[in-house]
Design a protein around this motif. Structure first.
Motif, short mmCIF file in Angstrom:
data_model
loop_
_atom_site.label_atom_id
_atom_site.label_comp_id
_atom_site.label_asym_id
_atom_site.label_seq_id
_atom_site.Cartn_x
_atom_site.Cartn_y
_atom_site.Cartn_z
N GLU A 106 0.70 -1.20 0.15
CA GLU A 106 -0.04 0.15 -0.09
C GLU A 106 0.81 1.20 -0.03
O GLU A 106 0.63 2.20 -0.73
CB GLU A 106 -0.94 -0.01 1.19
N GLN A 144 0.88 3.99 -2.98
CA GLN A 144 0.76 5.48 -2.61
C GLN A 144 1.72 6.47 -3.11
O GLN A 144 1.65 7.47 -3.63
CB GLN A 144 0.69 6.00 -1.12
N PRO A 184 -4.38 3.99 -6.57
CA PRO A 184 -3.44 4.03 -5.15
C PRO A 184 -4.32 2.93 -4.46
O PRO A 184 -3.91 2.33 -3.60
CB PRO A 184 -3.35 5.61 -4.56
#
Length: 178
Positions: A43, A47, A154
């Motif tokens: 994650e 991002q 994202p």
């Protein structure tokens, strides 16, 4: 008996929701942890990739297509190529990793950095990518079944802003994926 259990579960759910909404409870360290601390490495990478995404800058896939970066290419035609994922285990939790994991990528992005940016003019290419995915899956011995994943943006954990399909198989995959 079932109705009583259902009422207890519903009551517990309402109490949990009110606790989470209570500012005094939210200050507890569990709730106070920054969002970044609760993110997985995948994650965080997604991002960072989204923050640096540039529709014109060459991606790692552009460099592979241009043969500037060596890769294990298992299929190639005039529109796309398929290659083995260089870090399939690093991209998935161990329980979700698949013995076979390859990518199918278009050779020309043509503005197609993510699926949500697809336009009418991309329909034929998108169909071709899926056709090649199943063709290579057969070549790789995945006739019992496989999974096709397209990460978008994202929140979809997209790490390279050049549309690509992940094809995974070689064992029984579980659901939900993640």
């Amino acid at each position: 008996m079932f109705a009583a259990a259902l009422r207890r579960a519903s009551s517990l759910s309402l109490r949990t929701q009110s606790l989470c909404a209570n500012p005094q409870i939210q200050s507890h360290r569990l709730f106070a942890r920054p969002v970044a601390a609760r993110m997985s490495s995948e994650e965080r990478a997604a991002q960072a990739a989204a923050a640096q995404a540039d529709d014109d800058a060459p991606t790692i896939f552009d460099k592979i297509i241009a043969k500037q970066i060596k890769s294990d290419i298992i299929y190639e035609d005039d529109q796309c190529l398929a290659l083995r994922d260089i870090q399939p285990q690093a991209r998935a939790r161990a329980r979700m990793a698949a013995p076979v994991h390859f990518l199918v990528i278009p050779k020309h992005r043509d503005g197609l950095t993510r699926l949500s940016r697809a336009e009418e003019r991309h329909k034929a290419l998108l169909g071709h990518l899926l056709f090649v995915a199943q063709l290579v899956a057969k070549q790789e011995g995945l006739q019992p079944g496989f999974r096709v994943v397209i990460n978008d943006g994202p929140q979809g954990c997209q790490s390279v802003y050049h549309l690509h399909l992940h094809i995974m198989g070689g064992r029984q995959l579980s659901w939900p994926p993640g």
